[in-house]
Design a protein around this motif. Structure first.
Motif, PDB file in Angstrom:
ATOM      1  N   TYR A  84      -1.155   2.050  -7.451  1.00 35.16           N
ATOM      2  CA  TYR A  84       0.024   2.016  -6.592  1.00 35.16           C
ATOM      3  C   TYR A  84      -0.297   2.357  -5.142  1.00 35.16           C
ATOM      4  O   TYR A  84       0.378   1.880  -4.220  1.00 35.16           O
ATOM      5  CB  TYR A  84       1.121   2.936  -7.146  1.00 35.16           C
ATOM      6  CG  TYR A  84       0.968   4.406  -6.821  1.00 35.16           C
ATOM      7  CD1 TYR A  84       1.471   4.929  -5.633  1.00 35.16           C
ATOM      8  CD2 TYR A  84       0.346   5.283  -7.713  1.00 35.16           C
ATOM      9  CE1 TYR A  84       1.351   6.284  -5.345  1.00 35.16           C
ATOM     10  CE2 TYR A  84       0.216   6.618  -7.434  1.00 35.16           C
ATOM     11  CZ  TYR A  84       0.722   7.120  -6.243  1.00 35.16           C
ATOM     12  OH  TYR A  84       0.590   8.454  -5.948  1.00 35.16           O
TER      13      TYR A  84
ATOM     14  N   THR B  26       1.019   0.402  -1.927  1.00 32.70           N
ATOM     15  CA  THR B  26       1.803   1.103  -0.902  1.00 32.70           C
ATOM     16  C   THR B  26       1.245   0.835   0.491  1.00 32.70           C
ATOM     17  O   THR B  26       2.009   0.588   1.440  1.00 32.70           O
ATOM     18  CB  THR B  26       1.805   2.616  -1.186  1.00 32.70           C
ATOM     19  OG1 THR B  26       2.342   2.855  -2.485  1.00 32.70           O
ATOM     20  CG2 THR B  26       2.624   3.366  -0.148  1.00 32.70           C
TER      21      THR B  26
ATOM     22  N   ASN C  66       3.500  -0.929   3.387  1.00 35.42           N
ATOM     23  CA  ASN C  66       3.747  -0.253   4.668  1.00 35.42           C
ATOM     24  C   ASN C  66       3.213  -1.065   5.839  1.00 35.42           C
ATOM     25  O   ASN C  66       3.854  -1.165   6.896  1.00 35.42           O
ATOM     26  CB  ASN C  66       3.117   1.139   4.653  1.00 35.42           C
ATOM     27  CG  ASN C  66       3.824   2.101   3.716  1.00 35.42           C
ATOM     28  OD1 ASN C  66       4.988   1.883   3.350  1.00 35.42           O
ATOM     29  ND2 ASN C  66       3.148   3.154   3.313  1.00 35.42           N
TER      30      ASN C  66
ATOM     31  N   VAL D 194       6.573   0.231  -6.617  1.00 37.80           N
ATOM     32  CA  VAL D 194       6.582   0.717  -5.244  1.00 37.80           C
ATOM     33  C   VAL D 194       7.674  -0.052  -4.518  1.00 37.80           C
ATOM     34  O   VAL D 194       7.716  -1.291  -4.571  1.00 37.80           O
ATOM     35  CB  VAL D 194       5.227   0.521  -4.537  1.00 37.80           C
ATOM     36  CG1 VAL D 194       5.307   1.026  -3.099  1.00 37.80           C
ATOM     37  CG2 VAL D 194       4.124   1.252  -5.286  1.00 37.80           C
TER      38      VAL D 194
ATOM     39  N   GLY E  33       7.908   2.086   0.605  1.00 37.88           N
ATOM     40  CA  GLY E  33       6.653   2.728   0.227  1.00 37.88           C
ATOM     41  C   GLY E  33       6.780   3.829  -0.804  1.00 37.88           C
ATOM     42  O   GLY E  33       5.803   4.537  -1.062  1.00 37.88           O
TER      43      GLY E  33
ATOM     44  N   HIS F 264       6.950   5.485  -4.510  1.00 37.35           N
ATOM     45  CA  HIS F 264       6.427   5.232  -5.851  1.00 37.35           C
ATOM     46  C   HIS F 264       7.442   5.772  -6.851  1.00 37.35           C
ATOM     47  O   HIS F 264       7.671   6.983  -6.942  1.00 37.35           O
ATOM     48  CB  HIS F 264       5.075   5.944  -6.000  1.00 37.35           C
ATOM     49  CG  HIS F 264       4.419   5.741  -7.323  1.00 37.35           C
ATOM     50  ND1 HIS F 264       3.711   6.737  -7.962  1.00 37.35           N
ATOM     51  CD2 HIS F 264       4.346   4.662  -8.138  1.00 37.35           C
ATOM     52  CE1 HIS F 264       3.231   6.285  -9.102  1.00 37.35           C
ATOM     53  NE2 HIS F 264       3.599   5.028  -9.231  1.00 37.35           N
TER      54      HIS F 264
END
Length: 572
Positions: free
Chosen positions: A132, A136, A140, A256, A260, A262
């Protein structure tokens, strides 16, 4: 990643485009003033542990100074097949969504010209997602740099969801972890389950389930991803009449989100997101990292196949009688069928009856076979086999098939009420006759009972379109193209598929369609693919991705953006 090569290509893109997109209105493309710098891309590569990949067309080996005639010839021989594209970070299965901008069908002149091979609609870069954290970082980066973001597992889709000009792709294909949970417990389910990574395909999962004495609901094609569009769009297969759709067998998701975060999405945690991911369409609400899915005790299963050639005036009567007999099979728990209809033959590719034997299979099909006999038709194939496990059954009837990639699909979910009406049934049969009169069209009739009662899920428990619950069978109208079809031919095929969908829609007012096996530009997409779930899904989209970091067409909210002629994705 080769930094020198990256520097060269970024500089080249900047020098060959004069387009500048407003950062708050359009996603950036290579050459725009806002396109990330070399330093930005290098930083992303570093933050993901060197997992950034530059997008290169699969057929790039056929062009320029690096051209390899032997490798190009081998690729050309496989170009029509799905398999070469499944492990590619940006190349996708459907040639329509690649824009046909780089193929292995080259002349001597173009082979020496590297500019004759372009990325077209494929992603500019991909991240080989391993967990993840790398997903992420990609999310982002795309959000902060105003880039189009797509998710690609196998690219085994015909809606273009894993393609997009100038996009950054989250390539989840290598997330192959599979963990057996012997006794999963939740408010809604207790029993065996598998936690499967985003890149798991059914050819990975089915053998492991088999070795554990279990089976899972999966697609008819072994290379389909178990966690991508198949599951998030609904997901049907031979076991659907027994256990429900793929969405009905989804217990929780690891994701995700566009900001961003989780998260876990389940019926009790972020339940609105869980609801949307179970049938509301893929790649639009969050990026799936893994899922926990139901597993079921394996055991005996009966299968059958039948083929009837079109050799007389009774052929279309047989087709109509089959649809009527589906009303009988619909009442047999677990019974599922897949029929292939062409101008030449009617073929029951597979009938599936978990727990059945030769006697129960024969009893189920006997009334239809008696009708065939009364019409003085002799099947050229007619056999029933009983297997001890689902994998053996699957291998017998669906294994070993090579799938071609240039296929344009339209479809419709056919409600039980239509087949019960003799006039409507006659009109539907005529529609099939007209379809297969075109030599490049085949029609699939996929018979499942996935009512809420049969699937053991309450009404509205997930976002599966209500049309699935009311349907007797699913129609797929497949237009089969050639490996080297030019772009105008593919555009024409798409228009034809939409035309057939229009005709089927006219026969089924108030019905619906299956998003994974329809056209991406269906003019009635909201009603066809989402039915009464659309407004609630739009609320979920607004909550978890208000700025459309994730965009897919025909995904919920997609009409609020539009692609310009030069490929910019802009607010409409």
């Amino acid at each position: 990643m080769n930094t020198m090569l990256l520097n060269t290509l970024v500089a080249l893109a900047a020098s060959t485009s004069l387009v500048t997109a407003a950062a708050d209105a359009c996603r950036s493309l290579p050459g725009d003033a806002a396109w990330p710098s070399v330093e930005d891309w290098n930083a992303l590569n570093s933050s993901t542990g060197g997992r950034l990949i530059q997008g290169v067309p699969l057929a790039g080996i056929c062009y320029g100074v690096q051209a390899d005639s032997t490798a190009c010839s081998e690729l050309r021989s496989d170009w029509a097949l799905v398999d070469p594209f499944l492990t590619q970070p940006v190349s996708v299965v459907s040639p329509y969504f690649e824009n046909n901008t780089c193929t292995p069908y080259v002349t001597v002149a173009t082979a020496n010209d590297s500019s004759a091979c372009q990325l077209g609609n494929m992603a500019s870069y991909a991240i080989n997602v391993s967990e993840y954290e790398t997903a992420t970082a990609g999310i982002n980066f795309a959000r902060e740099k105003n880039l189009r973001l797509v998710v690609k597992n196998t690219g085994h889709d015909y809606l273009g969801g894993s393609a997009g000009k100038g996009s950054l792709a989250l390539w989840t294909h290598n997330m192959k972890n599979i963990t057996l949970i012997n006794n999963y417990k939740s408010e809604h389910y207790t029993g065996p389950a598998f936690k499967i990574g985003a890149g798991v395909q059914y050819e990975d999962l089915n053998p492991i389930a088999h070795d554990s004495g279990l089976r899972v609901v999966g697609g008819s094609c072994p290379t389909v991803g178990a966690n991508g569009g198949w599951r998030q769009g609904g997901g049907h297969g031979p076991l659907s009449s027994t256990y429900g759709l793929g969405a009905d067998n989804s217990l929780e998701f690891e994701v995700v989100t566009a900001d961003g975060k989780h998260l876990t999405a389940s019926p009790t945690e972020n339940s609105d997101l869980y609801w949307a991911l179970c049938g509301g369409g893929a790649g639009n609400y969050a990026v799936v990292i893994s899922a926990v899915v139901k597993a079921h005790k394996d055991g005996q299963i009966a299968g059958s196949r039948l083929t009837i050639n079109n050799e007389g005036n009774s052929y279309w009567t047989v087709v109509a009688e089959w649809m009527k007999h589906l009303l009988v099979l619909d009442k047999i728990p677990g019974f599922a069928t897949e029929v292939l209809l062409t101008q030449q033959s009617f073929s029951l590719v597979v009938a599936t009856l978990p727990g059945g034997d030769e006697s129960t299979m024969s009893q189920a099909l006997a009334p239809f076979y008696e009708t065939v006999a009364r019409l003085n038709i002799t099947p050229v194939v007619n056999e029933t086999k009983v297997q001890s496990t689902y994998l053996d059954h699957y291998d017998e009837y669906l294994g070993g098939v090579e799938f071609t990639r240039n296929i344009t699909i339209g479809g419709r979910l056919i409600p039980r009420s239509l087949v019960q009406d003799s006039t409507l049934l006659q009109n539907l049969t005529q529609a099939f006759k007209d379809m297969v009169a075109e030599p490049d069209i085949v029609v699939y009739l996929l018979g499942y009972n996935v009512t809420n009662a049969a699937a053991a899920v309450p009404e509205g428990f997930n976002a599966v379109t209500p049309a699935w619950r009311d349907s007797l069978f699913l129609i797929n109208v497949c237009i089969e193209g050639s490996a080297d079809d030019p772009w105008p031919k593919m555009e024409d095929d798409l228009a034809r598929a939409n035309g057939w969908q229009d005709r089927l829609r006219g026969l089924t007012p108030g019905g619906g369609a299956y998003i994974n096996e329809g056209t991406y530009d269906d003019p009635e997409w909201k009603a066809d693919y989402f039915g009464g779930t659309y407004d609630r899904l739009r609320d979920v989209k607004a909550k978890y991705d208000p700025n459309f970091v994730l965009y897919t067409r025909p995904g919920v909210g997609c009409d609020e953006y539009a692609e310009s002629a030069d490929g910019h994705l802009c607010k409409a």
